[in-house]
Design a protein around this motif. Sequence first.
Motif, PDB file in Angstrom:
ATOM      1  N   ILE A 112       0.937  -1.237   0.066  1.00 19.09           N
ATOM      2  CA  ILE A 112       0.049   0.013   0.132  1.00 19.09           C
ATOM      3  C   ILE A 112       0.862   1.039  -0.071  1.00 19.09           C
ATOM      4  CG2 ILE A 112      -1.770   1.478   1.183  1.00 19.09           C
ATOM      5  CD1 ILE A 112      -2.854  -1.388   2.365  1.00 19.09           C
ATOM      6  N   ASN A 113       1.931   1.252   0.868  1.00 19.54           N
ATOM      7  CA  ASN A 113       2.582   2.548   1.161  1.00 19.54           C
ATOM      8  C   ASN A 113       3.567   2.897  -0.233  1.00 19.54           C
ATOM      9  OD1 ASN A 113       1.858   3.612   3.375  1.00 19.54           O
ATOM     10  ND2 ASN A 113       2.904   2.184   4.547  1.00 19.54           N
ATOM     11  N   LEU A 114       4.129   1.669  -0.788  1.00 19.56           N
ATOM     12  CA  LEU A 114       4.800   2.050  -2.000  1.00 19.56           C
ATOM     13  C   LEU A 114       4.258   1.617  -3.609  1.00 19.56           C
ATOM     14  CD1 LEU A 114       7.947   2.423  -3.030  1.00 19.56           C
ATOM     15  CD2 LEU A 114       7.996  -0.285  -3.131  1.00 19.56           C
ATOM     16  N   ASP A 115       3.685   0.215  -3.490  1.00 17.55           N
ATOM     17  CA  ASP A 115       3.111  -0.026  -4.678  1.00 17.55           C
ATOM     18  C   ASP A 115       1.519   0.714  -5.354  1.00 17.55           C
ATOM     19  OD1 ASP A 115       5.278  -1.931  -4.892  1.00 17.55           O
ATOM     20  OD2 ASP A 115       3.898  -3.439  -4.309  1.00 17.55           O
ATOM     21  N   LEU A 116       1.034   0.937  -4.317  1.00 13.79           N
ATOM     22  CA  LEU A 116      -0.167   1.300  -4.592  1.00 13.79           C
ATOM     23  C   LEU A 116      -0.536   2.755  -5.366  1.00 13.79           C
ATOM     24  CD1 LEU A 116      -3.382   0.926  -4.805  1.00 13.79           C
ATOM     25  CD2 LEU A 116      -3.653   1.903  -2.680  1.00 13.79           C
ATOM     26  N   GLY A 117       0.522   3.739  -4.875  1.00 15.92           N
ATOM     27  CA  GLY A 117       0.604   4.972  -5.401  1.00 15.92           C
ATOM     28  C   GLY A 117       1.341   4.894  -6.653  1.00 15.92           C
ATOM     29  N   ILE A 118       2.384   4.122  -6.896  1.00 14.93           N
ATOM     30  CA  ILE A 118       3.054   3.893  -8.190  1.00 14.93           C
ATOM     31  C   ILE A 118       2.078   3.503  -9.303  1.00 14.93           C
ATOM     32  CG2 ILE A 118       4.690   2.557  -9.333  1.00 14.93           C
ATOM     33  CD1 ILE A 118       6.332   2.600  -6.730  1.00 14.93           C
ATOM     34  N   ALA A 119       1.107   2.257  -8.571  1.00 14.44           N
ATOM     35  CA  ALA A 119       0.136   1.939  -9.907  1.00 14.44           C
ATOM     36  C   ALA A 119      -0.751   2.827 -10.163  1.00 14.44           C
ATOM     37  CB  ALA A 119      -0.436   0.675  -9.046  1.00 14.44           C
ATOM     38  N   ALA A 120      -1.227   3.727  -9.239  1.00 13.65           N
ATOM     39  CA  ALA A 120      -2.243   4.415  -9.547  1.00 13.65           C
ATOM     40  C   ALA A 120      -1.574   5.766 -10.735  1.00 13.65           C
ATOM     41  CB  ALA A 120      -2.673   5.121  -8.244  1.00 13.65           C
ATOM     42  N   ALA A 121      -0.411   6.251 -10.407  1.00 11.60           N
ATOM     43  CA  ALA A 121       0.218   7.035 -11.199  1.00 11.60           C
ATOM     44  C   ALA A 121       0.366   6.604 -12.477  1.00 11.60           C
ATOM     45  CB  ALA A 121       1.639   7.413 -10.456  1.00 11.60           C
ATOM     46  N   GLN A 122       0.784   5.045 -12.780  1.00 13.76           N
ATOM     47  CA  GLN A 122       0.987   4.703 -14.021  1.00 13.76           C
ATOM     48  C   GLN A 122      -0.073   4.406 -14.735  1.00 13.76           C
ATOM     49  OE1 GLN A 122       3.235   1.165 -13.098  1.00 13.76           O
ATOM     50  NE2 GLN A 122       5.138   1.986 -13.116  1.00 13.76           N
ATOM     51  N   VAL A 123      -1.363   4.041 -14.079  1.00 15.49           N
ATOM     52  CA  VAL A 123      -2.660   3.741 -14.940  1.00 15.49           C
ATOM     53  C   VAL A 123      -3.311   5.151 -15.339  1.00 15.49           C
ATOM     54  CG1 VAL A 123      -4.251   3.700 -13.067  1.00 15.49           C
ATOM     55  CG2 VAL A 123      -4.693   2.332 -15.150  1.00 15.49           C
ATOM     56  N   SER A 124      -2.984   6.153 -14.606  1.00 12.13           N
ATOM     57  CA  SER A 124      -3.700   7.665 -14.615  1.00 12.13           C
ATOM     58  C   SER A 124      -2.613   8.683 -14.715  1.00 12.13           C
ATOM     59  CB  SER A 124      -4.922   7.902 -13.901  1.00 12.13           C
ATOM     60  OG  SER A 124      -5.834   6.867 -13.906  1.00 12.13           O
ATOM     61  N   PRO A 125      -1.569   8.651 -15.707  1.00 13.24           N
ATOM     62  CA  PRO A 125      -0.563   9.478 -15.459  1.00 13.24           C
ATOM     63  C   PRO A 125      -1.064  10.990 -15.575  1.00 13.24           C
ATOM     64  CG  PRO A 125      -0.412   8.563 -17.604  1.00 13.24           C
ATOM     65  CD  PRO A 125      -1.540   8.026 -16.779  1.00 13.24           C
ATOM     66  N   LYS A 126      -0.073  12.016 -15.211  1.00 12.95           N
ATOM     67  CA  LYS A 126      -0.159  13.432 -15.348  1.00 12.95           C
ATOM     68  C   LYS A 126      -1.635  13.902 -14.763  1.00 12.95           C
ATOM     69  CE  LYS A 126       3.141  13.666 -19.167  1.00 12.95           C
ATOM     70  NZ  LYS A 126       3.499  14.177 -20.416  1.00 12.95           N
ATOM     71  N   ASP A 127      -2.180  14.648 -15.532  1.00 11.01           N
ATOM     72  CA  ASP A 127      -3.830  15.094 -14.990  1.00 11.01           C
ATOM     73  C   ASP A 127      -4.789  14.269 -15.078  1.00 11.01           C
ATOM     74  OD1 ASP A 127      -2.706  17.850 -14.679  1.00 11.01           O
ATOM     75  OD2 ASP A 127      -3.274  18.423 -16.795  1.00 11.01           O
ATOM     76  N   GLU A 128      -4.393  12.887 -15.777  1.00 14.00           N
ATOM     77  CA  GLU A 128      -5.463  12.034 -15.499  1.00 14.00           C
ATOM     78  C   GLU A 128      -5.705  11.503 -14.129  1.00 14.00           C
ATOM     79  OE1 GLU A 128      -5.085   8.722 -18.358  1.00 14.00           O
ATOM     80  OE2 GLU A 128      -4.002  10.132 -19.837  1.00 14.00           O
ATOM     81  N   ILE A 129      -4.885  11.577 -13.339  1.00 13.10           N
ATOM     82  CA  ILE A 129      -4.613  11.078 -12.138  1.00 13.10           C
ATOM     83  C   ILE A 129      -5.853  11.596 -11.280  1.00 13.10           C
ATOM     84  CG2 ILE A 129      -3.220  12.874 -10.928  1.00 13.10           C
ATOM     85  CD1 ILE A 129      -3.152   9.012 -10.025  1.00 13.10           C
ATOM     86  N   HIS A 130      -6.399  12.714 -11.447  1.00 12.45           N
ATOM     87  CA  HIS A 130      -7.444  13.249 -10.650  1.00 12.45           C
ATOM     88  C   HIS A 130      -8.936  12.633 -10.794  1.00 12.45           C
ATOM     89  CE1 HIS A 130      -5.031  16.393  -9.139  1.00 12.45           C
ATOM     90  NE2 HIS A 130      -4.692  16.550 -10.230  1.00 12.45           N
ATOM     91  N   ALA A 187      -0.856   6.837   0.064  1.00 12.50           N
ATOM     92  CA  ALA A 187      -0.683   6.249  -1.173  1.00 12.50           C
ATOM     93  C   ALA A 187      -1.215   7.372  -2.141  1.00 12.50           C
ATOM     94  CB  ALA A 187      -1.308   4.873  -1.181  1.00 12.50           C
ATOM     95  N   TRP A 188      -2.216   7.827  -1.788  1.00 10.81           N
ATOM     96  CA  TRP A 188      -3.262   8.844  -2.783  1.00 10.81           C
ATOM     97  C   TRP A 188      -2.161  10.005  -2.737  1.00 10.81           C
ATOM     98  CZ3 TRP A 188      -5.765   8.871  -6.830  1.00 10.81           C
ATOM     99  CH2 TRP A 188      -6.437   9.972  -7.071  1.00 10.81           C
ATOM    100  N   LYS A 189      -1.747  10.442  -1.801  1.00  9.16           N
ATOM    101  CA  LYS A 189      -0.898  11.564  -2.060  1.00  9.16           C
ATOM    102  C   LYS A 189       0.473  11.413  -2.635  1.00  9.16           C
ATOM    103  CE  LYS A 189       1.668  14.998   1.045  1.00  9.16           C
ATOM    104  NZ  LYS A 189       1.839  15.201   2.485  1.00  9.16           N
ATOM    105  N   TYR A 190       1.078  10.103  -2.455  1.00 11.69           N
ATOM    106  CA  TYR A 190       2.297   9.840  -3.287  1.00 11.69           C
ATOM    107  C   TYR A 190       1.909   9.868  -4.726  1.00 11.69           C
ATOM    108  CZ  TYR A 190       6.275   7.932  -5.144  1.00 11.69           C
ATOM    109  OH  TYR A 190       7.606   7.700  -6.019  1.00 11.69           O
ATOM    110  N   ALA A 191       0.666   9.149  -5.208  1.00 10.05           N
ATOM    111  CA  ALA A 191       0.194   8.913  -6.497  1.00 10.05           C
ATOM    112  C   ALA A 191       0.241  10.596  -6.866  1.00 10.05           C
ATOM    113  CB  ALA A 191      -1.202   8.223  -6.636  1.00 10.05           C
TER     114      ALA A 191
END
Length: 251
Positions: A112-130, A187-191
Motif C-alpha cells: 500500500i505505501n509503495l506499490d499502490l501509489g505507483i500503480a495509480a500514477a502509471q494507470v492515470s499519469p499526469k492530469d488523468e490522476i484526478h 498512497a493517494w498523496k504519493y500518486a
Amino acid sequence: MIPQATTIDEVIQLLQEIIQQSITEKSTKGYFAVLYLKVTQKVKEGIQNGTFENGPRMEKLDVIFANRYIKAYYQYQTQQPTSKSWEAAFVEAGNYWIIVLQHLLLGMNAHINLDLGIAAAQVSPKDEIHSLQNDFNTINTILSSLVDDVEKDLTEVWPILKWILEKTKSIDTFLIDFSMQKAREGAWKYALELAPLEGNKAEESITIRDVKVAQKAKLITNLGGIPVFLFKIMRLFEVGTVDQKIKDLKN
C-alpha cells in the motif's frame, strides 16, 4: 522468467500458485498472499457489479498493482534484487517470533505505501490522476470491509484473540482500520506527486519513497520493550504449523 499477469483472472491464478507454493514450502509469505487474494476477488466482484466508475481502468490498475507484488515475490525467491520495501517484508519470513498479524502488516506496508501509489500514477499519469480519485476511494472501502474478515481468520490461528476482541469490542478494528486508512491516504498523496513525473525523475522519486517505506517496516518488527514481550507471548499462543495457518486464513 518472472510471471506477470495481463488480466485480473491471471492475477488470481498467480496468487493461488504463490499460496500453494507457500503451503508446500511451509513459508509465512503465504499469509499475505491469502489476504491479497481475497482483496483481488473483492475487486473483481466490484468490477463485475459496476461498483467502479471505470471498470476496464480498474482492472488495469489491479493488474499493474498486483504485478509489482508478484514480481517482488519471485525476485526474492530467486535471490534477485527487489525493492527495499518488499525485502524488508520477505526477510522476516524466517523469523519465528513474528506473529501472523505482523507478517500481514509488513506486506500491507510494502504494497500500500509503495506499490499502490505507483500503480495509480502509471494507470492515470499526469492530469488523468484526478479522474481516478473516486475509484481509488472505492478500493479503500473494499479494503476497510476486509478488516473484520481478517480478524475472524486470525482467531483461527490465535484463539486468544477471540477473548481480546470480546474485551476491546470495536477498539481493535478502529486501530487496524485507522492505520490502513493512513496508509491509503499516503498512497493517494504519493500518486499525486508521482503522476506528473517522467523518466529519471519518476525513478528517483520511487527510489526515495522505497527507502522511506522500508524504514516504516521497522516500526512493525522492532516495537521495543514491553510490546516485543507481549508479541512473543502472542506468538506462543498461535495454533498450528505454517501451512495449516495458511489454510485456515484461506478458508
